[in-house]
Motif scaffolding. Structure first.
Motif, PDB file in Angstrom:
ATOM      1  N   ALA A  46       5.461  -6.609  -3.532  1.00 25.69           N
ATOM      2  CA  ALA A  46       4.401  -6.045  -4.345  1.00 25.69           C
ATOM      3  C   ALA A  46       3.469  -6.861  -5.129  1.00 25.69           C
ATOM      4  CB  ALA A  46       5.217  -4.982  -5.225  1.00 25.69           C
ATOM      5  N   ALA A  47       3.178  -8.087  -4.729  1.00 31.12           N
ATOM      6  CA  ALA A  47       2.648  -8.987  -5.637  1.00 31.12           C
ATOM      7  C   ALA A  47       1.115  -8.224  -5.763  1.00 31.12           C
ATOM      8  CB  ALA A  47       2.344 -10.307  -4.807  1.00 31.12           C
ATOM      9  N   LEU A  48       0.459  -7.579  -4.914  1.00 32.43           N
ATOM     10  CA  LEU A  48      -0.724  -6.907  -5.277  1.00 32.43           C
ATOM     11  C   LEU A  48      -0.292  -5.328  -4.783  1.00 32.43           C
ATOM     12  CD1 LEU A  48      -3.341  -9.319  -3.914  1.00 32.43           C
ATOM     13  CD2 LEU A  48      -2.665  -9.108  -6.426  1.00 32.43           C
ATOM     14  N   ARG A  49      -0.910  -4.586  -5.234  1.00 35.28           N
ATOM     15  CA  ARG A  49      -0.475  -3.246  -5.029  1.00 35.28           C
ATOM     16  C   ARG A  49      -1.832  -2.257  -5.074  1.00 35.28           C
ATOM     17  NH1 ARG A  49       4.714  -1.950  -8.913  1.00 35.28           N
ATOM     18  NH2 ARG A  49       5.619  -4.006  -8.804  1.00 35.28           N
ATOM     19  N   ILE A  50      -1.826  -1.403  -4.024  1.00 35.00           N
ATOM     20  CA  ILE A  50      -2.878  -0.332  -3.760  1.00 35.00           C
ATOM     21  C   ILE A  50      -2.234   1.073  -3.517  1.00 35.00           C
ATOM     22  CG2 ILE A  50      -4.708   0.605  -2.340  1.00 35.00           C
ATOM     23  CD1 ILE A  50      -5.529  -2.421  -1.809  1.00 35.00           C
ATOM     24  N   ALA A  51      -2.495   2.060  -4.684  1.00 33.67           N
ATOM     25  CA  ALA A  51      -2.075   3.435  -4.257  1.00 33.67           C
ATOM     26  C   ALA A  51      -3.216   4.506  -3.683  1.00 33.67           C
ATOM     27  CB  ALA A  51      -1.439   3.869  -5.712  1.00 33.67           C
ATOM     28  N   LEU A  52      -2.739   5.087  -2.723  1.00 34.77           N
ATOM     29  CA  LEU A  52      -3.774   5.760  -2.190  1.00 34.77           C
ATOM     30  C   LEU A  52      -3.521   7.219  -2.884  1.00 34.77           C
ATOM     31  CD1 LEU A  52      -4.080   4.598   1.669  1.00 34.77           C
ATOM     32  CD2 LEU A  52      -5.505   3.997  -0.349  1.00 34.77           C
ATOM     33  N   PRO A  53      -4.742   8.001  -3.117  1.00 33.10           N
ATOM     34  CA  PRO A  53      -4.589   9.331  -3.457  1.00 33.10           C
ATOM     35  C   PRO A  53      -4.308  10.279  -2.430  1.00 33.10           C
ATOM     36  CG  PRO A  53      -6.802   8.656  -3.495  1.00 33.10           C
ATOM     37  CD  PRO A  53      -5.892   7.507  -3.219  1.00 33.10           C
ATOM     38  N   ARG A  54      -3.600  11.352  -2.471  1.00 28.01           N
ATOM     39  CA  ARG A  54      -3.578  12.614  -1.617  1.00 28.01           C
ATOM     40  C   ARG A  54      -5.099  12.970  -1.786  1.00 28.01           C
ATOM     41  NH1 ARG A  54       0.106  16.345  -4.586  1.00 28.01           N
ATOM     42  NH2 ARG A  54      -1.013  15.613  -6.208  1.00 28.01           N
ATOM     43  N   LEU A  55      -5.325  13.670  -0.401  1.00 25.30           N
ATOM     44  CA  LEU A  55      -6.800  14.298  -0.248  1.00 25.30           C
ATOM     45  C   LEU A  55      -6.977  15.300  -1.180  1.00 25.30           C
ATOM     46  CD1 LEU A  55      -9.432  14.430   1.101  1.00 25.30           C
ATOM     47  CD2 LEU A  55      -8.410  15.888   2.871  1.00 25.30           C
ATOM     48  N   GLN A  56      -5.864  16.091  -1.686  1.00 23.20           N
ATOM     49  CA  GLN A  56      -5.951  17.131  -2.836  1.00 23.20           C
ATOM     50  C   GLN A  56      -6.425  16.453  -4.115  1.00 23.20           C
ATOM     51  OE1 GLN A  56      -2.129  18.722  -3.860  1.00 23.20           O
ATOM     52  NE2 GLN A  56      -3.056  20.948  -4.102  1.00 23.20           N
ATOM     53  N   ASP A  57      -6.255  15.481  -4.303  1.00 21.10           N
ATOM     54  CA  ASP A  57      -6.564  14.761  -5.575  1.00 21.10           C
ATOM     55  C   ASP A  57      -7.925  14.232  -5.485  1.00 21.10           C
ATOM     56  OD1 ASP A  57      -4.025  15.420  -6.585  1.00 21.10           O
ATOM     57  OD2 ASP A  57      -3.238  13.492  -5.871  1.00 21.10           O
ATOM     58  N   HIS A  58      -8.677  14.184  -4.300  1.00 19.51           N
ATOM     59  CA  HIS A  58      -9.999  13.783  -4.513  1.00 19.51           C
ATOM     60  C   HIS A  58     -10.818  14.864  -3.345  1.00 19.51           C
ATOM     61  CE1 HIS A  58      -9.818  11.225  -0.527  1.00 19.51           C
ATOM     62  NE2 HIS A  58      -8.632  11.342  -1.020  1.00 19.51           N
ATOM     63  N   VAL A 114       0.875  -1.128   0.026  1.00 21.99           N
ATOM     64  CA  VAL A 114       0.010  -0.029   0.076  1.00 21.99           C
ATOM     65  C   VAL A 114       0.930   1.266   0.185  1.00 21.99           C
ATOM     66  CG1 VAL A 114      -1.845   1.035   1.133  1.00 21.99           C
ATOM     67  CG2 VAL A 114      -1.666  -1.171   1.276  1.00 21.99           C
ATOM     68  N   SER A 115       0.835   2.156  -1.155  1.00 24.41           N
ATOM     69  CA  SER A 115       1.504   3.289  -0.926  1.00 24.41           C
ATOM     70  C   SER A 115       0.638   4.382  -1.042  1.00 24.41           C
ATOM     71  CB  SER A 115       2.239   3.203  -2.577  1.00 24.41           C
ATOM     72  OG  SER A 115       1.346   3.250  -3.562  1.00 24.41           O
ATOM     73  N   GLY A 116       1.478   5.554  -0.608  1.00 22.87           N
ATOM     74  CA  GLY A 116       0.699   6.900  -0.462  1.00 22.87           C
ATOM     75  C   GLY A 116       1.183   7.793   0.628  1.00 22.87           C
ATOM     76  N   ALA A 117       0.921   9.003   0.433  1.00 23.44           N
ATOM     77  CA  ALA A 117       1.388   9.818   1.486  1.00 23.44           C
ATOM     78  C   ALA A 117       0.988   9.588   2.906  1.00 23.44           C
ATOM     79  CB  ALA A 117       1.206  11.573   1.114  1.00 23.44           C
ATOM     80  N   THR A 118       1.749  10.353   4.028  1.00 24.49           N
ATOM     81  CA  THR A 118       1.295  10.250   5.334  1.00 24.49           C
ATOM     82  C   THR A 118      -0.105  10.798   5.337  1.00 24.49           C
ATOM     83  OG1 THR A 118       1.847  10.310   7.626  1.00 24.49           O
ATOM     84  CG2 THR A 118       2.271  12.160   6.147  1.00 24.49           C
ATOM     85  N   GLY A 119      -1.111  10.148   6.129  1.00 27.47           N
ATOM     86  CA  GLY A 119      -2.337  10.634   6.561  1.00 27.47           C
ATOM     87  C   GLY A 119      -3.343  10.229   5.353  1.00 27.47           C
ATOM     88  N   THR A 120      -2.977   9.407   4.509  1.00 26.52           N
ATOM     89  CA  THR A 120      -3.986   8.922   3.502  1.00 26.52           C
ATOM     90  C   THR A 120      -4.705   7.847   3.712  1.00 26.52           C
ATOM     91  OG1 THR A 120      -2.286   7.695   2.247  1.00 26.52           O
ATOM     92  CG2 THR A 120      -2.557   9.939   1.359  1.00 26.52           C
TER      93      THR A 120
END
Length: 535
Positions: free
Chosen positions: A388-400, A252-258
């Motif tokens: 990284a067999a499976l991946r989830i990228a979390l958007p920044r709040l600014q992007d939603h 799971v990737s994403g900025a802190t707080g996502t």
């Protein structure tokens, strides 16, 4: 012959908060447990369940609907059967070399021809033990009850006169007219209780989620959810639902707080796995402590090691999910050990020679770009591909940002207010804000506003918002020169800001590290680490 192993005794817990341990046993082991339980009844509330296999699973499942249990203790094939079928962690009673020596000595006084019958997970070092002592003993391993019965029949046909083994093996032997000697000793039972008590403390320290026994409407209201109707958040929820039932690792990737830990918890909740959710931040603990925390250690493994050793978080998550936050901070030496856990499904405690089998799903999270760490030689390529067999990228709040109103409503209601008090102008300012700390920053802001502007005060306008949340004004943002044109912080590309930038942001925030971390888009732990490195 009786050998009593030294062991570490944890201090007596608060009588009002005793851990609850259920023991599951049949046959001879029941009597042995009964002898040892009085030694621990001041340190835990112990409930004996004198059943095995299917009957034990049925009874425990029914009792868990109305009672609480922290850990189950069982031995031999019973433990192996229960491990994957219970909603609570299980500590097996494991025979050691001393148990084997004592049992063989008792058996030798009965007859010369000895058969040893153990479950497939018991006495892994018997081969070398037998060779070292020049013993001529027939050893059989079983998995099912039918296997155990066949092993005893085969040994009897080959002239074996006495059986050393688990409770089930002894029962079958006596039914066929052979005397039996129980493999386990009181010390092995005591060690299981010590490990069970240690496990309850480890889970409490790690903030492990309690077992979810029944999903009711009341529980659903309290469970955190991934909110937002934006396409980005809809895609995240779809990925979580798709990946949850599988045992593959998830990165799971994403900025802190996502919401990376929230995603990990939802993956666990939807997985059907019966064990605990155990979380650890790899960047918040020094390398020497992190190794012991993750993998556990044996007695005498290093100076200061506890007597009896310690259960690591990998073992604590057996049957459940292990969440490794800030995986990019995991030292290279420990990356190799983690890879072994993932590939071999076993963990080797620090100082141990025999691994312990574990069934754990790993969810890792990163706010860095692991590919850049791989190229820089700071992260193992094989581990990266395994994680990284499976991946989830979390958007920044600014992007939603379209989800900000719904999030505000949810957080205000969560804190006891019926609805968000913000007027249209204040709400628009929050939608336009960059939110470097993402959803966590929004949640903390709502908590602050709730204190300064309770529901009875009325509508909260733009002027009041600026008074209590000056960071959402233009002057409260980072300078344009510090932020790329796309609004991302430099660290999101795998880099950290220059020390001068960090110092200036900290100064602008009046030395408040929590606010500075939010503006930089990192956790307080990461900011602290940057400050320590730059002096």
């Amino acid at each position: 012959m009786s050998l009593h192993l030294p062991r570490h005794r944890l201090p007596d817990p608060d009588p009002g908060h005793l851990p609850v341990i259920w023991t599951v046993s049949v046959s001879r082991l029941t009597g042995l447990l009964g002898d040892v339980i009085p030694e621990f009844d001041r340190r835990a509330r112990i409930v004996p369940i004198n059943l095995g296999f299917e009957e034990a699973v049925d009874v425990i499942g029914q009792r868990l609907r109305r009672e609480h249990c922290d850990v189950v203790i069982a031995g031999g094939s019973n433990a192996a059967y229960l491990r994957s079928r219970l909603e609570v962690p299980l500590v097996p009673i494991q025979a050691n070399g001393f148990d084997l020596m004592e049992a063989l000595a008792r058996a030798r006084r009965i007859a010369l021809r000895i058969g040893l019958v153990t479950h497939a997970t018991d006495v892994p070092t018997f081969g070398s033990f037998q060779h070292s002592f020049g013993l001529d003993i027939e050893h059989r391993r079983f998995v099912t009850r039918e296997d155990a019965r066949d092993c005893i029949a085969d040994l009897r046909a080959n002239g074996i006169e006495v059986i050393v083994g688990t409770g089930m093996a002894i029962d079958h032997a006596e039914q066929m007219g052979l005397p039996g000697v129980l493999l386990y000793s009181a010390d092995s039972v005591r060690q299981a209780f010590e490990h069970a008590l240690e496990l309850t403390q480890t889970l409490a320290r790690s903030g492990a989620a309690p077992i979810r026994r029944r999903v009711t409407a009341r529980h659903r209201e309290r469970d955190p959810v991934l909110l937002g109707d934006s396409p980005a958040m809809q895609q995240v929820r779809e990925r979580v639902a798709l990946y949850a039932p599988h045992d593959s690792t998830v990165l799971v990737s994403g900025a802190t707080g996502t919401g990376k830990e929230l995603v990990a918890r939802q993956l666990h909740a939807g997985s059907g796995r019966r064990g605990r959710f155990v979380a650890i931040n790899c960047g918040a603990i020094s390398e020497s402590l992190l190794e012991a925390e993750l993998f556990g250690y044996t007695e005498g493994a290093f100076t200061g090691a506890r007597r009896g050793g310690r259960v690591g978080l990998v073992e604590a998550a057996d049957g459940g999910t292990l969440f490794l936050d800030e995986i990019g901070e995991l030292p290279l030496a420990l990356q190799t050990r983690l890879l072994r856990v993932l590939e071999e499904r076993e963990v080797l405690r620090v100082g141990a020679t025999e691994p312990v089998a574990v069934n754990v799903r790993v969810v890792a999270a990163t706010l860095q770009t692991l590919e850049s760490l791989v190229e820089a030689g700071k992260f193992r390529r094989d581990l990266y591909y395994r994680l990284a067999a499976l991946r989830i990228a979390l958007p920044r709040l600014q992007d939603h940002a379209q989800d900000v109103p719904a999030l505000l409503e949810h957080f205000f209601q969560q804190l006891g207010q019926r609805a968000s008090p913000l007027d249209a102008a204040a709400l628009q300012r929050l939608r336009d804000y960059a939110w470097p700390g993402n959803v966590r920053e929004l949640r903390n802001l709502v908590d602050r506003l709730r204190v300064h502007w309770p529901a009875s005060t009325g509508t909260l306008g733009l002027a009041q918002l600026m008074e209590w949340a000056p960071e959402v004004s233009d002057s409260g943002r980072l300078d344009v020169a510090d932020t790329p044109s796309d609004g991302k912080m430099p660290l999101m590309a795998g880099h950290r800001p220059a020390p001068e930038t960090v110092a200036r942001v900290l100064a602008d925030c009046g030395g408040n590290r929590e606010v500075a971390a939010a503006r930089l888009g990192v956790s307080r732990t990461t900011l602290w680490r940057w400050l320590r490195r730059t002096g």
